[in-house]
Design a protein around this motif. Structure first.
Motif, mmCIF file in Angstrom:
data_model
loop_
_atom_site.group_PDB
_atom_site.id
_atom_site.type_symbol
_atom_site.label_atom_id
_atom_site.label_comp_id
_atom_site.label_asym_id
_atom_site.label_seq_id
_atom_site.Cartn_x
_atom_site.Cartn_y
_atom_site.Cartn_z
ATOM 1 N N PHE A 146 65.732 -63.197 41.079
ATOM 2 C CA PHE A 146 65.076 -62.927 42.106
ATOM 3 C C PHE A 146 63.639 -62.979 41.803
ATOM 4 O O PHE A 146 62.827 -62.997 43.308
ATOM 5 C CB PHE A 146 65.484 -61.067 42.068
ATOM 6 N N MET A 147 63.182 -62.441 40.913
ATOM 7 C CA MET A 147 62.087 -62.276 39.865
ATOM 8 C C MET A 147 61.403 -63.937 40.389
ATOM 9 O O MET A 147 60.189 -63.861 40.352
ATOM 10 C CB MET A 147 61.703 -62.283 38.628
ATOM 11 N N ALA A 184 67.983 -56.316 44.828
ATOM 12 C CA ALA A 184 65.948 -56.556 44.871
ATOM 13 C C ALA A 184 65.222 -55.589 45.193
ATOM 14 O O ALA A 184 64.224 -56.531 44.775
ATOM 15 C CB ALA A 184 67.050 -58.037 46.355
ATOM 16 N N ALA A 185 65.613 -55.094 45.527
ATOM 17 C CA ALA A 185 64.393 -53.939 45.907
ATOM 18 C C ALA A 185 64.032 -53.548 43.875
ATOM 19 O O ALA A 185 62.584 -53.185 43.790
ATOM 20 C CB ALA A 185 65.183 -52.682 46.423
ATOM 21 N N ASP A 186 64.387 -53.485 43.088
ATOM 22 C CA ASP A 186 64.158 -53.457 41.459
ATOM 23 C C ASP A 186 63.546 -54.498 41.232
ATOM 24 O O ASP A 186 63.269 -54.535 40.548
ATOM 25 C CB ASP A 186 65.412 -53.022 40.631
ATOM 26 N N ALA A 187 63.886 -56.002 42.037
ATOM 27 C CA ALA A 187 62.619 -57.376 41.641
ATOM 28 C C ALA A 187 61.575 -56.704 42.388
ATOM 29 O O ALA A 187 60.481 -57.840 42.190
ATOM 30 C CB ALA A 187 63.910 -58.069 41.534
ATOM 31 N N THR A 237 58.308 -64.008 43.156
ATOM 32 C CA THR A 237 56.638 -64.876 41.732
ATOM 33 C C THR A 237 56.572 -65.902 41.302
ATOM 34 O O THR A 237 55.063 -66.143 40.994
ATOM 35 C CB THR A 237 56.874 -63.905 40.963
ATOM 36 N N GLY A 238 57.074 -66.669 41.931
ATOM 37 C CA GLY A 238 57.094 -68.669 41.571
ATOM 38 C C GLY A 238 55.597 -69.261 41.954
ATOM 39 O O GLY A 238 55.440 -70.036 41.532
ATOM 40 N N VAL A 248 74.010 -59.179 30.426
ATOM 41 C CA VAL A 248 73.679 -60.740 30.676
ATOM 42 C C VAL A 248 73.205 -60.928 32.785
ATOM 43 O O VAL A 248 72.536 -61.428 32.496
ATOM 44 C CB VAL A 248 74.257 -61.655 29.748
ATOM 45 N N LYS A 249 74.097 -60.420 33.278
ATOM 46 C CA LYS A 249 75.011 -60.351 34.504
ATOM 47 C C LYS A 249 73.378 -60.090 35.044
ATOM 48 O O LYS A 249 72.669 -61.244 35.775
ATOM 49 C CB LYS A 249 75.729 -60.665 35.700
ATOM 50 N N TYR A 250 73.261 -59.097 34.707
ATOM 51 C CA TYR A 250 72.293 -57.935 35.451
ATOM 52 C C TYR A 250 70.985 -59.183 35.018
ATOM 53 O O TYR A 250 70.059 -58.873 36.059
ATOM 54 C CB TYR A 250 72.209 -56.769 34.745
ATOM 55 N N GLN A 251 70.559 -59.194 33.871
ATOM 56 C CA GLN A 251 69.445 -60.246 34.056
ATOM 57 C C GLN A 251 68.604 -60.742 34.457
ATOM 58 O O GLN A 251 68.232 -61.819 35.047
ATOM 59 C CB GLN A 251 69.015 -60.152 32.442
ATOM 60 N N VAL A 252 70.050 -62.194 34.481
ATOM 61 C CA VAL A 252 69.801 -63.413 35.308
ATOM 62 C C VAL A 252 70.204 -62.962 36.321
ATOM 63 O O VAL A 252 69.288 -63.369 37.451
ATOM 64 C CB VAL A 252 71.776 -64.068 34.723
#
Ligand SMILES: NC(=O)c1ccc[n+]([C@@H]2O[C@H](COP(=O)([O-])OP(=O)(O)OC[C@H]3O[C@@H](n4cnc5c(N)ncnc54)[C@H](OP(=O)(O)O)[C@@H]3O)[C@@H](O)[C@H]2O)c1
Length: 308
Positions: free
Chosen positions: A279-280, A28-31, A284-285, A270-274
């Motif tokens: 979160f992004m 969450a922090a990294d996003a 940001t949506g 892939v899990k990490y990217q998903v």
């Protein structure tokens, strides 16, 4: 003149367990979430009040900078909590909510999406109609993977190393909840395991970390095997011969020389990217989104397609 302070991105993280997952806090922090607050031991009947407590204080503009994450261990309870939070919104006071209990939605999504990718790439086949055996399928990741694969038309068998009743119970639960058809079997004895392997075209190992569920001797019985995927990153290999780094590498010692393996770190990538993308999307949506495991699966299929 009044001081203007830019509103921070706030994430309220709810879990029914005593602790929030540090993995998810980091993600969450990294996003981009700046204020991250864990709420532990949250009972399902507390979710509506917590949600409404989170949505009203910042005004309609502030809600776009506020999110709710739902963790925990129970994959069906988390789906219910997501639903409860969504229903508790009072538009325009509405915030995004993302559920990923025990990382199970994103991990299962990544595993099934990579299986689909390699079925197409290595074998020119689709998931529909393929016989998939899920070892450890009664667990958090396994039952979600079973639901995802069955939703794509795979013929899914959930296996329990404990007993058949446990596998049948989980199968019945997800069948009823998602309107799918899966089956349950025991792999408690070597003969049961080897009989199940003889039928399977796809084997997915989602058992508890650090346990080998298929030895190299067992693999010799997997005569129809096309793909073997393992989510366990802790030695020993969950499936003998499927290294954590493998991403479509042929498996030694199986009767079908074309069978390939997918390891835990390929799935983890892939899990990490998903999880990051979800979160992004929340943050940001520009409009509230509700992200459960169907959304995780869609995102994973997109990430996997992008791998070429
Ligand atoms: N690669 C990644 O990115 C990633 C991310 C998250 C999680 N994971 C991994 O995913 C796996 C599953 O996680 P989970 O939370 O779903 O696990 P879990 O619910 O704790 O356990 C899964 C299943 O393992 C089986 N099991 C327990 N003890 C066993 C034993 N001694 N031998 C064989 N099977 C046993 C149990 O089923 P039965 O007793 O019914 O057989 C259980 O339902 C773990 O290895 C975890 O580390 C990977």
């Amino acid at each position: 003149m009044p001081e203007t302070i830019e509103r921070p991105y706030i994430l309220h993280m709810l879990t029914a367990t005593p602790q929030m997952s540090p993995f998810d806090v980091n993600m969450a922090a990294d996003a981009g979430y700046q204020v991250i607050v864990p709420y532990c031991n949250v009972l399902p009947n507390m979710v509506a009040n917590l949600t409404q407590d989170a949505i009203f204080s910042r005004g309609p503009k502030g809600v776009s900078r506020t999110g709710i994450f739902i963790g925990g261990r129970d994959v069906m309870q988390a789906a219910d909590m997501l639903d409860t939070a969504r229903k508790a919104m009072v538009p325009p006071f509405e915030v995004s909510v993302f559920a990923d209990p025990s990382g199970s939605y994103t991990t299962a999504a990544a595993a099934v999406a990579l299986v689909e990718r390699h079925l197409g790439k290595q074998h020119g086949m689709e998931l529909g109609g393929k016989r998939m055996l899920i070892l450890g399928g009664t667990g958090a990741v396994g039952r979600v993977a079973a639901a995802m694969a069955a939703s794509r038309g795979a013929d899914v068998t959930i296996a329990s190393h404990h007993d058949r009743a446990r596998a049948l119970g989980v199968s019945a639960e997800i069948n009823e909840r998602f309107g799918i058809v899966t089956n349950g079997i025991s792999v408690a004895t070597p003969d049961e395991l080897r009989g199940a392997l003889a039928d399977a075209e796809i084997v997915l190992a989602t058992a508890v970390a650090g346990v080998q569920v298929i030895s190299s001797d067992d693999l010799a019985f997997a005569k129809r095997l096309l793909i073997a995927a393992d989510v366990n990153a802790v030695p020993p290999e969950g499936i003998a011969g499927v290294n954590v780094m493998n991403d479509g590498k042929p498996i030694d010692g199986v009767p079908n020389a074309g069978a390939v393996g997918i390891g835990a770190l390929a799935i983890g990538n892939v899990k990490y990217q998903v999880e990051h993308r979800l979160f992004m999307r929340m943050r940001t949506g520009g409009k509230p989104v509700y992200l459960g495991f169907p959304q995780a699966f869609d995102e994973a299929r997109e990430v996997a397609a992008g791998l070429g």
